[in-house]
Design a protein around this motif. Structure first.
Motif, short mmCIF file in Angstrom:
data_model
loop_
_atom_site.label_atom_id
_atom_site.label_comp_id
_atom_site.label_asym_id
_atom_site.label_seq_id
_atom_site.Cartn_x
_atom_site.Cartn_y
_atom_site.Cartn_z
N LEU A 34 1.23 -1.34 -0.09
CA LEU A 34 -0.07 -0.14 0.41
C LEU A 34 0.58 1.42 0.16
N ASN A 35 2.54 1.30 0.50
CA ASN A 35 2.82 1.99 0.65
C ASN A 35 3.66 2.30 -0.67
N GLN A 36 2.97 1.48 -1.88
CA GLN A 36 4.19 1.91 -3.27
C GLN A 36 2.94 2.37 -3.38
N LEU A 37 1.97 1.72 -3.68
CA LEU A 37 0.53 2.57 -3.96
C LEU A 37 0.25 3.95 -4.09
N ASN A 38 0.05 3.68 -2.30
CA ASN A 38 0.20 5.41 -2.58
C ASN A 38 0.99 6.35 -2.54
N THR A 39 2.57 5.76 -2.77
CA THR A 39 3.82 6.65 -2.92
C THR A 39 3.20 7.05 -4.42
N PHE A 40 3.06 6.48 -5.31
CA PHE A 40 2.44 5.71 -6.95
C PHE A 40 1.66 6.94 -7.42
N ILE A 41 -0.03 7.01 -6.58
CA ILE A 41 -0.98 7.83 -6.91
C ILE A 41 -0.21 9.63 -6.55
N ASP A 42 0.15 9.34 -5.21
CA ASP A 42 0.26 10.70 -4.88
C ASP A 42 1.34 11.34 -5.59
N LYS A 43 2.48 10.99 -5.92
CA LYS A 43 3.20 11.60 -7.03
C LYS A 43 2.67 11.56 -8.74
N ALA A 44 1.80 11.12 -9.36
CA ALA A 44 1.36 10.74 -10.17
C ALA A 44 0.52 11.70 -10.33
N GLN A 45 -0.88 11.76 -9.10
CA GLN A 45 -2.07 13.11 -9.22
C GLN A 45 -1.23 14.54 -9.60
N GLY A 46 0.21 14.63 -8.24
CA GLY A 46 0.73 15.28 -7.88
C GLY A 46 1.61 15.95 -9.75
N LEU A 47 1.75 14.85 -11.37
CA LEU A 47 2.19 15.87 -12.18
C LEU A 47 0.71 16.10 -13.04
N GLU A 48 -0.59 16.34 -12.73
CA GLU A 48 -1.40 16.86 -13.77
C GLU A 48 -1.61 18.76 -13.00
N ASN A 49 -0.52 18.41 -12.82
CA ASN A 49 -0.04 20.33 -12.39
C ASN A 49 1.31 20.59 -13.05
N HIS A 50 1.66 21.43 -12.89
CA HIS A 50 3.37 22.25 -13.36
C HIS A 50 2.98 23.44 -13.07
N THR A 51 4.66 24.15 -13.07
CA THR A 51 4.27 25.89 -12.70
C THR A 51 4.80 26.04 -14.02
N ARG A 52 3.70 26.96 -14.36
CA ARG A 52 3.48 27.50 -15.58
C ARG A 52 4.69 28.83 -16.02
N GLN A 53 6.00 28.82 -17.15
CA GLN A 53 7.11 29.69 -17.09
C GLN A 53 6.30 30.81 -17.46
N PRO A 54 7.92 32.00 -17.24
CA PRO A 54 6.89 32.84 -18.17
C PRO A 54 6.78 33.23 -19.92
N GLU A 55 5.81 34.03 -20.30
CA GLU A 55 5.20 34.08 -21.43
C GLU A 55 5.90 33.55 -22.35
N ALA A 56 7.46 34.50 -22.18
CA ALA A 56 7.93 34.39 -23.35
C ALA A 56 8.31 33.06 -23.30
N PHE A 57 8.60 32.25 -22.60
CA PHE A 57 8.69 30.61 -23.33
C PHE A 57 7.40 30.18 -23.91
N VAL A 58 7.48 30.03 -24.71
CA VAL A 58 6.23 29.99 -25.50
C VAL A 58 6.15 28.52 -26.19
N ILE A 59 7.17 28.13 -26.19
CA ILE A 59 7.63 26.54 -26.25
C ILE A 59 7.51 25.68 -24.99
N PRO A 60 8.35 25.66 -24.57
CA PRO A 60 8.23 25.09 -23.13
C PRO A 60 6.91 24.85 -22.60
#
Length: 372
Positions: A34-60
């Protein structure tokens, strides 16, 4: 000879199998699994979001939003199914505690509620206490009440038995009357199938909203990339057009050139200028986005005060270190968003593949219920 009744032990094994969805739960310590499954779900759900970069970086930003749209639709949907079908990861451990062989009698009493309601009520009290204690020890991811958790665990086991019974009847290992002998228990299992289906429909509706929002964000960022290409390709073409027109002018009769060249030059240049104007009108920042995204590197100034042949070597060594640090800082500022977007994209791809694996296990456990 067909059996009219499955053994309690067989049913419990079936329930445990259906609750976990795979052999891993039985092959290793429950808390490790369950620790393995919990760790996976936490990390996987976290990847649904990201830090948006400054607008100048259109490709990233385009890469980040595009991979988010894909990840939200594919991996996110898989995560929804995993959590629905497995139940919350820590909750599974609570279920595992309740399914300990020491409580076979209580589970048997629940199954035989139609024959002895008093015994079933007493067994429910014992199991609820076991679940409450386990719940307090192994904090769950959700905020269910003890009663809610009890209903979830018992419903899942009833569903597992219901599926097991149906498989047994289909294989000829049990008679249809098993559903009459355990009428209330089987009805609870069938009801749980519908409950899970209803929950899944609700989650899918919420997921659809997330997918739509991510899709729109990706389309907006991808459009900015298109505008950058449109603007700068047109701008870069202008010098070449002028040079090409001059070369063409040399190959034509002067009288012809006098008439044709201005027409050709104007048509080509006007088209490029129009492209640039259209792009700038739709997104004004397009005119500065390239220079804003990657500023030129400027070496730090060298202080030559007091330099002599005796200290030049040490001074240059210090200056080299200063330049190296300056280069590193510039690299992070100019290309950090590219590194970041590629890192997130890579992780999203990797976790999508992992999510598929977990989803397959959960699907295998509940495919019969889904057929309902």
């Amino acid at each position: 000879m067909k059996k009219s009744l499955l053994t309690v032990g067989a049913a419990c094994i079936a329930a445990a199998s259906m609750m976990t969805g795979c052999g891993s739960f039985e092959q290793q310590a429950p808390n490790a699994y369950l620790n393995q499954l919990n760790t996976f779900i936490d990390k996987a759900q976290g990847l649904e979001n990201h830090t948006r970069q400054p607008e100048a970086f259109v490709i990233p930003n385009a890469l980040l939003s595009s991979t988010k749209a894909h990840y939200t639709a594919v991996a996110g949907a898989a995560l929804d199914s995993i959590e629905l079908r497995y139940g919350q990861a820590d909750e599974l451990y609570v279920a595992k505690v309740a399914l300990d062989p020491n409580y076979l009698g209580e589970w048997n009493a629940l199954r035989n509620a139609d024959k002895d309601a008093a015994a079933a009520d007493k067994a429910a009290g014992v199991l609820k206490k076991v679940i409450a204690d386990a719940y307090a020890t192994y904090k769950t991811r959700n905020k269910k009440s003890v009663d809610g958790l009890y209903d979830s665990v018992v419903g899942a086991v009833a569903q597992a038995d219901y599926i097991y019974y149906k498989q047994a009847v289909k294989k000829g290992d049990a008679d249809e009357k098993i559903f009459t002998e355990f009428k209330t228990w089987c009805e609870l299992g069938a009801k749980n199938v519908k409950r899970v289906a209803a929950e899944e429909a609700k989650v899918q509706a919420e997921r659809a909203k997330k997918v739509e929002a991510a899709k729109k964000a990706a389309e907006a960022d991808n459009r900015k990339v298109e505008l950058v290409i449109k603007y700068y390709s047109s701008k870069a073409a202008l010098p070449g057009i002028r040079i090409g027109v001059e070369e063409l002018k040399k190959s034509l009769d002067p009288n012809v050139a006098k008439i044709a060249i201005p027409i050709i030059e104007k048509a080509l240049i006007d088209t490029m200028v129009k492209n640039m104007e259209e792009a700038a009108k739709e997104w004004p920042q397009v005119t500065t986005v390239i220079s804003d995204a990657i500023p030129p590197f400027q070496m730090p100034k060298f202080d030559a005060t007091g330099i002599t042949v005796f200290n030049i070597k040490a001074k240059m060594g210090s200056y080299t270190d200063e330049v190296s640090k300056s280069l590193s800082d510039w690299n992070k500022k100019a290309f950090g968003p590219y590194y970041y977007s590629l890192e997130i994209a890579g992780k999203r791809f990797s976790y999508t593949l992992k999510a598929w694996g977990w989803q397959l296990e959960s699907y295998q456990a509940y495919k019969d219920a889904a057929a309902e």
